[in-house]
Scaffold this active site. Structure first.
Site, PDB file in Angstrom:
ATOM      1  N   ASN A   1      26.282 -74.476 -61.410  1.00  0.00           N
ATOM      2  CA  ASN A   1      25.568 -74.967 -60.030  1.00  0.00           C
ATOM      3  C   ASN A   1      24.782 -75.792 -60.052  1.00  0.00           C
ATOM      4  OD1 ASN A   1      24.994 -74.980 -57.271  1.00  0.00           O
ATOM      5  ND2 ASN A   1      24.566 -72.739 -57.154  1.00  0.00           N
TER       6      ASN A   1
ATOM      7  N   LYS B   1      22.221 -74.140 -62.494  1.00  0.00           N
ATOM      8  CA  LYS B   1      22.280 -72.707 -62.880  1.00  0.00           C
ATOM      9  C   LYS B   1      23.422 -72.850 -63.675  1.00  0.00           C
ATOM     10  CE  LYS B   1      20.761 -71.276 -58.740  1.00  0.00           C
ATOM     11  NZ  LYS B   1      20.923 -70.381 -57.536  1.00  0.00           N
TER      12      LYS B   1
ATOM     13  N   ARG C   1      30.138 -75.704 -58.524  1.00  0.00           N
ATOM     14  CA  ARG C   1      30.089 -75.697 -57.219  1.00  0.00           C
ATOM     15  C   ARG C   1      29.731 -77.224 -56.588  1.00  0.00           C
ATOM     16  NH1 ARG C   1      24.564 -74.709 -53.912  1.00  0.00           N
ATOM     17  NH2 ARG C   1      25.450 -74.685 -51.946  1.00  0.00           N
TER      18      ARG C   1
ATOM     19  N   HIS D   1      28.283 -72.784 -46.968  1.00  0.00           N
ATOM     20  CA  HIS D   1      28.349 -71.299 -47.738  1.00  0.00           C
ATOM     21  C   HIS D   1      29.894 -70.389 -47.563  1.00  0.00           C
ATOM     22  CE1 HIS D   1      23.923 -70.635 -46.108  1.00  0.00           C
ATOM     23  NE2 HIS D   1      24.054 -70.841 -47.179  1.00  0.00           N
TER      24      HIS D   1
ATOM     25  N   HIS E   1      25.773 -64.613 -43.281  1.00  0.00           N
ATOM     26  CA  HIS E   1      25.126 -64.969 -44.641  1.00  0.00           C
ATOM     27  C   HIS E   1      23.595 -65.415 -44.147  1.00  0.00           C
ATOM     28  CE1 HIS E   1      24.801 -66.706 -48.830  1.00  0.00           C
ATOM     29  NE2 HIS E   1      23.754 -67.266 -48.212  1.00  0.00           N
ATOM     30  N   LEU E   2      22.642 -64.543 -44.565  1.00  0.00           N
ATOM     31  CA  LEU E   2      21.203 -64.682 -44.265  1.00  0.00           C
ATOM     32  C   LEU E   2      20.358 -64.866 -45.436  1.00  0.00           C
ATOM     33  CD1 LEU E   2      20.982 -62.226 -41.157  1.00  0.00           C
ATOM     34  CD2 LEU E   2      22.002 -64.321 -41.301  1.00  0.00           C
TER      35      LEU E   2
ATOM     36  N   ASN F   1      18.001 -67.891 -47.678  1.00  0.00           N
ATOM     37  CA  ASN F   1      17.025 -69.003 -47.204  1.00  0.00           C
ATOM     38  C   ASN F   1      17.541 -69.830 -46.185  1.00  0.00           C
ATOM     39  OD1 ASN F   1      14.306 -69.837 -47.236  1.00  0.00           O
ATOM     40  ND2 ASN F   1      14.545 -70.914 -49.146  1.00  0.00           N
ATOM     41  N   GLY F   2      18.841 -70.250 -46.496  1.00  0.00           N
ATOM     42  CA  GLY F   2      19.697 -70.845 -45.645  1.00  0.00           C
ATOM     43  C   GLY F   2      20.480 -69.843 -44.969  1.00  0.00           C
TER      44      GLY F   2
ATOM     45  N   ARG G   1      14.758 -74.413 -41.992  1.00  0.00           N
ATOM     46  CA  ARG G   1      15.333 -75.218 -41.348  1.00  0.00           C
ATOM     47  C   ARG G   1      15.420 -74.635 -39.775  1.00  0.00           C
ATOM     48  NH1 ARG G   1      20.215 -74.837 -44.788  1.00  0.00           N
ATOM     49  NH2 ARG G   1      19.652 -76.142 -46.696  1.00  0.00           N
TER      50      ARG G   1
ATOM     51  N   GLY H   1      19.989 -62.660 -49.340  1.00  0.00           N
ATOM     52  CA  GLY H   1      18.471 -61.958 -49.562  1.00  0.00           C
ATOM     53  C   GLY H   1      18.081 -61.087 -48.084  1.00  0.00           C
ATOM     54  N   VAL H   2      17.953 -61.918 -47.019  1.00  0.00           N
ATOM     55  CA  VAL H   2      17.716 -61.108 -45.888  1.00  0.00           C
ATOM     56  C   VAL H   2      18.630 -59.955 -45.278  1.00  0.00           C
ATOM     57  CG1 VAL H   2      17.281 -61.219 -43.219  1.00  0.00           C
ATOM     58  CG2 VAL H   2      16.296 -63.054 -45.053  1.00  0.00           C
ATOM     59  N   GLY H   3      20.070 -60.499 -45.163  1.00  0.00           N
ATOM     60  CA  GLY H   3      21.099 -59.669 -44.855  1.00  0.00           C
ATOM     61  C   GLY H   3      21.206 -58.361 -45.556  1.00  0.00           C
TER      62      GLY H   3
ATOM     63  N   GLU I   1      28.588 -65.404 -55.212  1.00  0.00           N
ATOM     64  CA  GLU I   1      29.082 -66.908 -55.218  1.00  0.00           C
ATOM     65  C   GLU I   1      29.667 -67.207 -56.640  1.00  0.00           C
ATOM     66  OE1 GLU I   1      27.011 -69.322 -52.168  1.00  0.00           O
ATOM     67  OE2 GLU I   1      25.532 -67.772 -52.746  1.00  0.00           O
TER      68      GLU I   1
HETATM   69  P1  ADP Z   1      19.159 -68.527 -51.095  1.00  0.00           P
HETATM   70  O1  ADP Z   1      19.499 -69.159 -49.845  1.00  0.00           O
HETATM   71  O2  ADP Z   1      17.905 -69.302 -51.634  1.00  0.00           O
HETATM   72  O3  ADP Z   1      20.144 -68.170 -52.333  1.00  0.00           O
HETATM   73  P2  ADP Z   1      18.684 -65.403 -50.899  1.00  0.00           P
HETATM   74  O4  ADP Z   1      20.121 -65.237 -50.516  1.00  0.00           O
HETATM   75  O5  ADP Z   1      18.204 -65.308 -52.473  1.00  0.00           O
HETATM   76  O6  ADP Z   1      18.407 -67.128 -50.762  1.00  0.00           O
HETATM   77  O7  ADP Z   1      17.700 -65.139 -49.934  1.00  0.00           O
HETATM   78  C1  ADP Z   1      16.210 -65.383 -50.075  1.00  0.00           C
HETATM   79  C2  ADP Z   1      15.454 -64.834 -48.809  1.00  0.00           C
HETATM   80  O8  ADP Z   1      15.668 -63.405 -48.774  1.00  0.00           O
HETATM   81  C3  ADP Z   1      13.865 -64.642 -49.114  1.00  0.00           C
HETATM   82  O9  ADP Z   1      13.343 -65.924 -48.763  1.00  0.00           O
HETATM   83  C4  ADP Z   1      13.378 -63.737 -48.049  1.00  0.00           C
HETATM   84  O10 ADP Z   1      13.381 -64.311 -46.723  1.00  0.00           O
HETATM   85  C5  ADP Z   1      14.647 -62.769 -48.207  1.00  0.00           C
HETATM   86  N1  ADP Z   1      14.711 -61.623 -49.007  1.00  0.00           N
HETATM   87  C6  ADP Z   1      14.648 -61.277 -50.327  1.00  0.00           C
HETATM   88  N2  ADP Z   1      14.403 -59.977 -50.465  1.00  0.00           N
HETATM   89  C7  ADP Z   1      14.020 -59.563 -49.403  1.00  0.00           C
HETATM   90  C8  ADP Z   1      13.570 -58.050 -48.948  1.00  0.00           C
HETATM   91  N3  ADP Z   1      13.474 -57.111 -49.781  1.00  0.00           N
HETATM   92  N4  ADP Z   1      13.366 -58.052 -47.673  1.00  0.00           N
HETATM   93  C9  ADP Z   1      13.429 -58.981 -46.856  1.00  0.00           C
HETATM   94  N5  ADP Z   1      13.753 -60.132 -47.027  1.00  0.00           N
HETATM   95  C10 ADP Z   1      13.991 -60.449 -48.170  1.00  0.00           C
END
Ligand code: ADP
Length: 410
Positions: free
Chosen positions: A8, A15, A103, A192, A220-221, A223-224, A253, A342-344, A396
């Site tokens: 990637n 990576k 990728r 995505h 898919h939550l 950073n993006g 964004r 990350g968020v999801g 991914e």
């Molecule tokens: P990328 O889009 O860079 O691949 P990720 O899927 O790793 O991102 O998500 C990164 C985001 O996930 C972080 O910026 C943060 O907002 C959120 N995140 C990561 N861990 C947690 C957590 N334990 N609780 C809440 N939000 C989180």
């Protein structure tokens, strides 16, 4: 053993991950960054397996090595990566990858499936840089360096846009002058895709239901962030558009915004197109609203009662709800709604708030399940919920490796 190497590549970093596709386990992974800067950084992790740990060894820890050295370009970066494999394993001389998967962000309207890389495909990826000027040239630099490092094996491009090539013209067409749109290839492409495909297939497999029979919504939550409506395994609508800027509120964004805001800022605030690009892509979203792009910081600030953090969270979930409703309407109801990235995967309150008003549509979150710190794929809806809500960790790299192997060894 069937090793597949996944690359990637970004503009100043790449990576990599080596997976054994017999077991779908990661053998090693790494990151080479600050390419072109005075000092680059290379990190290589050998992933422990019970076999690695050996008899009588109690340790199963992954081992990471970091090196700092000048890395002038991607080709030099690949040499550093090969060095790391040679010094710390696993040995690529003993078990060379059977294929390399790449990728690639933008496949335009041309690439709708994983594609064996030939000189002509490279020209096409390069030509698509018009649509993805930051990403495709960086992806191509990785491909060129990898083809030099592994000249004997098939290389396969896996496109972020490919999964969304099933969108209907009604879903992908912007309501602007068709001639202007056609001559500049202005339409919705969606991104995505690799993650949305992986998650929707993992959800179907987990539930033991045929993919072809399921109506799914995947959030898919990371950073993006993006959300996709998937009918029988086919993407029918997705929130990112011509670029990844459209749709949900993201880390930095803005997502959806009235384009007239840009006219206003150009005319009244004297901002240039580059300023506006920077504003909407890099200084908006959670960062613009609350000073951090990381939801963990927003959560901490909310606990301190900071009004701007509370507002940022409200704006974020308001948009999620709007898309959940829209995609329920586009699909005519859903069987499964999944959260990933990350968020999801880590923010129960986001999940609960995003779907909290959908009781009328048969969506019922089980709050204990939702709050559980359990890892892995899991159900967070009640047993009575008509719609099954899941948390599905995305992967991914594994999806790229699977698609790569499907082309390299059909
Ligand atoms: P990328 O889009 O860079 O691949 P990720 O899927 O790793 O991102 O998500 C990164 C985001 O996930 C972080 O910026 C943060 O907002 C959120 N995140 C990561 N861990 C947690 C957590 N334990 N609780 C809440 N939000 C989180």
């Amino acid at each position: 053993m069937t090793p597949v190497l996944v690359i990637n590549s970004g503009s100043s970093s790449f990576k990599y991950q080596l997976l054994d596709m017999d077991t779908e386990r990661t053998l090693a992974s790494g990151l080479v960054e600050r390419i072109g800067e005075p000092i680059g950084v290379a990190r290589h992790t050998v992933h422990a397996t019970p076999v690695d740990a050996g008899e009588g060894s109690p340790t199963f820890l992954d081992a990471t090595r970091t090196r700092e050295l000048p890395i002038p370009d991607h080709t030099a970066g690949f040499a550093v990566m090969l060095d790391a494999f040679a010094s710390h394993g696993p040995s690529l001389a003993d078990t060379p990858p059977v294929a390399v998967g790449h990728r690639v962000v933008h496949g335009g309207a041309r690439f709708f499936e994983p594609t064996l890389i030939t000189p002509l495909v490279e020209i096409n990826i390069d030509e698509l840089s018009v649509l993805a000027p930051l990403h495709n040239p960086a992806n191509l630099a990785g491909i060129v360096a990898a083809r030099t490092a592994f000249p004997e094996v098939p290389h396969v491009a896996v496109f972020d846009t490919a999964f969304h090539q099933t969108l209907s013209p009604a879903a992908y067409t912007y309501a602007i002058d068709t001639e202007i749109a056609a001559s500049h290839r202005i339409r919705r492409y969606g991104f995505h895709g690799t993650s949305h495909k992986f998650v929707s297939e993992a959800a179907a497999a987990f539930l033991g239901r045929p993919l072809g029979e399921l109506k799914q919504i995947v959030f898919h939550l990371g950073n993006g962030a993006s959300v996709t409506a998937i009918d029988g395994g086919r993407s029918i609508d997705t929130s990112m558009g011509f670029t990844p800027l459209e749709g949900l509120v993201m880390g930095t964004r803005s997502g959806d915004i009235d384009p007239a805001v840009l006219f206003q800022l150009e005319r009244r605030a004297g901002m240039s197109v580059d300023d506006l690009d920077d504003l909407l892509n890099k200084r908006s979203g959670l960062l613009g609203l609350a000073g951090s792009n990381d939801l963990r910081d927003i959560r901490a600030a909310m606990e301190r009662g900071e009004p701007r953090a509370l507002l940022a969270f409200e704006v974020y979930v308001h948009r999620l709800r709007a898309y959940a409703g829209a995609y329920l309407a586009q699909l005519g109801g859903a069987d499964v709604i999944s959260f990933t990235a990350g968020v999801g995967e880590n923010a129960p309150r986001v999940r609960a708030e995003a779907l909290g008003t959908l009781g009328f549509a048969g969506v019922e979150i089980d709050h204990e399940r939702n709050e559980s710190a359990e890892r892995g794929i899991r159900v967070i809806s009640t047993d009575a919920s008509a719609v099954t809500v899941l948390v599905v960790p995305t992967d991914e790299e594994l999806e790229i490796a699977r698609q790569t192997l499907s082309v390299a060894r059909p």
